[in-house]
Scaffold this active site. Structure first.
Site, short mmCIF file in Angstrom:
data_model
loop_
_atom_site.label_atom_id
_atom_site.label_comp_id
_atom_site.label_asym_id
_atom_site.label_seq_id
_atom_site.Cartn_x
_atom_site.Cartn_y
_atom_site.Cartn_z
N GLU A 280 0.82 -1.22 0.00
CA GLU A 280 0.00 0.00 0.00
C GLU A 280 0.85 1.26 0.00
O GLU A 280 0.43 2.29 -0.52
CB GLU A 280 -0.95 -0.01 1.20
CG GLU A 280 -2.08 -1.05 1.09
CD GLU A 280 -1.67 -2.42 1.59
OE1 GLU A 280 -0.47 -2.60 1.95
OE2 GLU A 280 -2.54 -3.32 1.63
N PHE B 246 -12.15 -6.94 13.61
CA PHE B 246 -11.01 -7.40 12.81
C PHE B 246 -10.60 -6.34 11.79
O PHE B 246 -11.43 -5.85 11.03
CB PHE B 246 -11.35 -8.72 12.11
CG PHE B 246 -10.21 -9.25 11.28
CD1 PHE B 246 -9.00 -9.62 11.89
CD2 PHE B 246 -10.32 -9.36 9.90
CE1 PHE B 246 -7.94 -10.09 11.12
CE2 PHE B 246 -9.26 -9.84 9.13
CZ PHE B 246 -8.06 -10.20 9.75
N GLN B 247 -9.34 -5.99 11.81
CA GLN B 247 -8.76 -4.98 10.91
C GLN B 247 -9.44 -3.62 10.98
O GLN B 247 -9.47 -2.88 10.02
CB GLN B 247 -8.72 -5.51 9.46
CG GLN B 247 -7.79 -6.71 9.34
CD GLN B 247 -7.51 -7.11 7.90
OE1 GLN B 247 -8.32 -6.90 7.01
NE2 GLN B 247 -6.34 -7.70 7.67
N LYS C 273 -17.73 -0.73 5.32
CA LYS C 273 -18.11 -1.83 4.44
C LYS C 273 -19.60 -1.79 4.10
O LYS C 273 -20.00 -2.03 2.96
CB LYS C 273 -17.74 -3.17 5.07
CG LYS C 273 -17.85 -4.30 4.08
CD LYS C 273 -17.03 -5.50 4.49
CE LYS C 273 -17.14 -6.59 3.43
NZ LYS C 273 -16.36 -7.77 3.83
N MET D 197 24.00 9.03 2.49
CA MET D 197 23.83 10.36 3.07
C MET D 197 24.08 10.35 4.57
O MET D 197 24.66 11.28 5.12
CB MET D 197 22.43 10.91 2.75
CG MET D 197 22.24 12.35 3.16
SD MET D 197 23.50 13.44 2.46
CE MET D 197 22.73 13.96 0.94
#
Ligand SMILES: Cc1ncc(C[n+]2csc(CCOP(=O)(O)OP(=O)(O)O)c2C)c(N)n1
Ligand SMILES: [Mg+2]
Lengths: 567, 182
Positions: free
Chosen positions: A55, A117-118, A167, A480
């Site tokens: 993602e 959940f999630q 959802k 760097m």
């Protein structure tokens, strides 16, 4: 589909995106966004959809797409871990004013707050790093929320918007009516340019003997490149760019004095503290530009042109502000200023330019040692693409070398993570840039560290056949950080050396054409090979391990306190 | 002087949405400003909420913080004032035991002195109300706690009204709308 019949929320989303002219979506599916992907299945002929490998990649790709195309980048991901994986990219877009819309799945409205959940509080998490974050709890809210998201993300000072999509809202039915949003009380996208402020600014510019302008990304975001050049020409004002402002004016524009900031050019940094009027256009006086703000341009009257009132006097006190869109402000200023000539002042840049040429640039570009420098590769690729290419960078020495040595003919030709300095930005942003500007060559310069942060996106490049040219500047170091350790931490190289995999074998595994270069004599041919067609390519260049990016203004120092190899 | 921390009152008009307080408090948090008092309620215009926040800050910082608040798209307007520019008020409630209260003997004097209202009185307890500035409600608290046991005490956040220029929210909204449509 009969539009008056109720349709599922997920279809309302698809139709709304079409209404906003979306053609490209970057995404990654999961449980609480499956209904949206199910609807997307019916729209595959209308959207160019790219399945990313992470993602974070989806968000950076959306950023890359937005930066080159000027259109908002869209990504769709699932709830919970899918959503939290987007945070870095959202923060990046906030810092760099990049219009993206991140659509995250969310558990059903009935389960909100139950640690389902999630479930993650995406709106709560992202409020501080978005221009707007909104949760959609029912299907009838979708169209308005999407319209508002586009309006807020793309107008004024652009930025990221999160739409957290429960959802149930995806599966419920509602009738679809779309009305573009053009107004939200309390939100003034661009303050109207004020005639008094223009008068004051013009007065200062007309009085100036030693004017100097700094160009920020605001010029690009407001499509003010032409006006900018007219303005600079009319009053004969030398100008330099911030990192994100690079490419707003062509490299060879005669008043273009290069790049300001920590690793910028000597002349414009020195001249910042010599000019009598400093005109800052669509930039925000980041500390990487100002060094110590207490010693920054103290001798100068400062005119700050910016669309965001919160940027005025934030880091540097201004003499005169001009609030508003850069294009509008410059258009008004062009009318209000007198033609002028500042030959002696402009000529006075030359001594510093020669100094940099001698002490830094020649050593970098015509290096005599056996090791290849990052700088020479960057310049050679820039030359080989006739300055027509889009530069995408990762973060680190590779970023600064490419910002310093890449050259431009066209605007919107640099995509880099400025404000957040996000390693791993490069590969996915390059994917987005190529999708957003398919006709153009996209050259990514990336370090061995950053390459491995989003290396998974090679899978996207393979699957979606993205013709990006990746130049991996491999120094086997987090270069760097190593540089800071060498210069400021007594060469104690803590946690910066890396044992790297065989990058060419990795490219092979993804069926990406590739080549490795370790000798100077092979460079030109390898670059020709890379550019011979429009397919993806990985050019691994084994560069000097101990290379240092010069000039350098150490963090927090005065902008005239510039380190060069012999200082 | 510029660098002295003083108490500022920040007034914020916002949309009446979920999560506004979070957006506002985030901005105070980022700059390390502690919120001294907070009061939120619907404003005179339906759908618009008003937040009144007090915080100790120097002028430079409060200016920046208020600009950042104003920048949020859900915020309609925000500004800050010093105490001199405001008429402001807090309200405090004090619960004390009835027998102790009656045993004071000087109830009339106390009520006159502090302009107390008695809101409730049962055989168990008395609930007193005092409105005023912080030091006034605190003064009563102090006096009471010297003489008896305060069973419960609560003080509201500040509410404030601007003394100087009277710009009504509805005018402000009309102006915003006009600016927006230019
Ligand atoms: C996500 C992230 N983690 C850490 C850093 C700190 N950091 C800045 S540059 C750098 C080294 C980058 O190494 P590499 O990608 O090999 O590039 P090089 O500097 O060698 O060109 C690091 C670790 C960062 N900017 N971003
Ligand atoms: Mg490296």
């Amino acid at each position: 589909m009969n539009m008056s019949d109720p349709i599922k929320g997920s279809y309302i989303l698809m139709e709304s995106l079409l209404k906003e002219g979306v053609d490209t979506i970057f995404g990654y599916p999961g449980g609480s966004i499956i209904p949206v992907f199910d609807a997307l299945y019916d729209y595959m002929d209308r959207f160019n959809y790219l399945l990313m490998r992470h993602e974070q990649g989806a968000v950076h790709a959306a950023e890359g797409y937005a930066r080159v195309s000027g259109k908002p980048g869209i990504c769709i991901v699932t709830s919970g871990p899918g959503a939290t994986n987007t945070i870095t990219g959202i923060g990046d877009a906030m810092m760099d004013s990049t219009p993206i819309i991140v659509i995250t799945g969310q558990v059903g409205a009935a389960s909100l707050g139950t640690d389902a959940f999630q479930e993650i509080d995406m709106v709560g998490i992202t409020q501080p790093i978005t221009k707007w974050a909104c949760q959609i709890r029912s299907a009838d809210e979708i169209a308005d929320a999407v319209a508002k998201a586009f309006y807020i993300s793309t107008t004024g000072r652009p930025g990221p918007v999160v739409l957290d999509f429960t959802k149930n809202a995806q599966t419920e039915l509602a009738s679809f009516q779309y009305k573009q949003c053009t107004y939200y009380r309390g939100y003034i996208p661009a303050p109207h340019v004020n005639a008094e402020q223009i008068k004051e600014a013009a007065h200062l510019i007309n009085q100036a003997q030693k004017p100097f302008a700094i160009i920020g990304q605001g010029v690009v975001l407001s499509n003010a490149e032409k006006e900018l050049m007219q303005f600079l020409k009319k009053a004969d004002i030398p100008a330099a760019s911030t990192l994100l402002g690079l490419s707003a004016i062509p490299t060879d524009f005669k008043l273009n004095k290069g790049f300001v900031g920590m690793h910028g050019n000597i002349a414009p940094n020195m001249k910042t503290n010599e000019c009598d009027v400093l005109i800052a256009i669509g930039m925000r006086f980041d500390d990487r530009v100002t060094g110590n703000p207490n010693t920054y341009a103290k001798q100068a009257k400062i005119i700050h042109i910016d669309i965001d009132p919160a940027e005025i006097d934030k880091n540097v006190r201004t003499t005169t502000k001009v609030l508003g869109d850069a294009k509008e402000a410059l258009t008004a200023l062009i009318q209000a200023i007198e033609p002028a000539h500042h030959d002696a002042w402009i000529q006075s840049f030359e001594a510093y330019e020669q100094k940099e040429q001698k002490t830094v640039i020649e050593k970098e570009l015509y290096h005599e040692g056996e090791h290849i420098t990052m700088s020479e590769i960057v310049r050679k690729v820039s030359d080989a693409t006739q300055r027509e290419a889009i530069l995408v960078t990762d973060v680190g020495q590779n970023q600064m070398a490419s910002a310093r040595y890449f050259q431009y003919k066209h605007t919107r030709s640099i995509v880099t993570s400025g404000g957040l300095g996000t390693m791993g930005f490069g590969i996915p942003a390059a994917i987005g840039a190529k999708v957003g500007a398919p006709q153009r060559t996209v050259c990514l310069f990336v370090g061995d560290g950053g390459f491995q942060m989003t290396i998974e996106e090679l899978g996207t490049i393979m699957q979606s056949k993205i013709g990006v040219k990746m130049i991996l500047l491999n120094n086997n170091y987090l270069g760097m950080v190593r540089q800071w350790q060498e210069l400021f931490f007594q060469k104690r190289y803590s946690s910066t050396q890396m044992i790297n995999p065989d990058f060419n074998q990795i490219a092979d595994a993804y069926h990406i054409a590739n080549r490795k270069v370790s000798n100077r004599s092979e460079i030109d041919e390898a670059i020709q090979d890379m550019l011979k067609d429009d397919h993806a390519y990985l050019l691994v260049v084994e560069v000097e391990e101990n290379g240092l990016i010069y000039p350098m203004i150490p963090a927090g120092e005065t902008v005239t306190n510039i380190l060069t190899p012999h200082s | 002087m510029e660098n002295k921390k003083i108490l500022y009152t920040v007034t914020i008009f916002s949309e009446n949405h979920v999560g506004l307080l979070n957006q506002i408090s985030n901005i105070f948090t980022r700059r390390g400003l502690n919120i001294e008092t907070l009061s939120v309620s619907p404003s005179a215009i339906e759908g618009i909420h008003k937040f009144t926040v007090t915080t100790y800050a120097n002028r430079d910082l409060i200016e920046k913080v208020v600009k950042q608040i104003d920048k949020r798209v859900d915020i309609i307007k925000s500004f800050f004032n010093t105490d001199e520019e405001l008429v402001y008020q807090e309200i405090a409630l004090y619960k004390v035991a009835t027998d102790q209260f009656l045993a004071l003997g000087s109830i009339e004097e106390l009520i006159r002195k502090y302009n107390i209202r008695i809101l409730e009185m049962t055989t168990n307890c008395v609930v007193l109300e005092k409105t005023g500035h912080y030091d006034e409600t605190q003064g009563l608290f102090k006096e009471l706690s010297e003489k008896l046991t305060i069973l419960q005490f609560i003080r509201s956040g500040r509410i404030a009204i601007n003394k100087s220029k009277i710009e009504r929210l509805s005018d402000m909204l009309a102006k915003l709308k006009e600016e927006n449509q230019q």
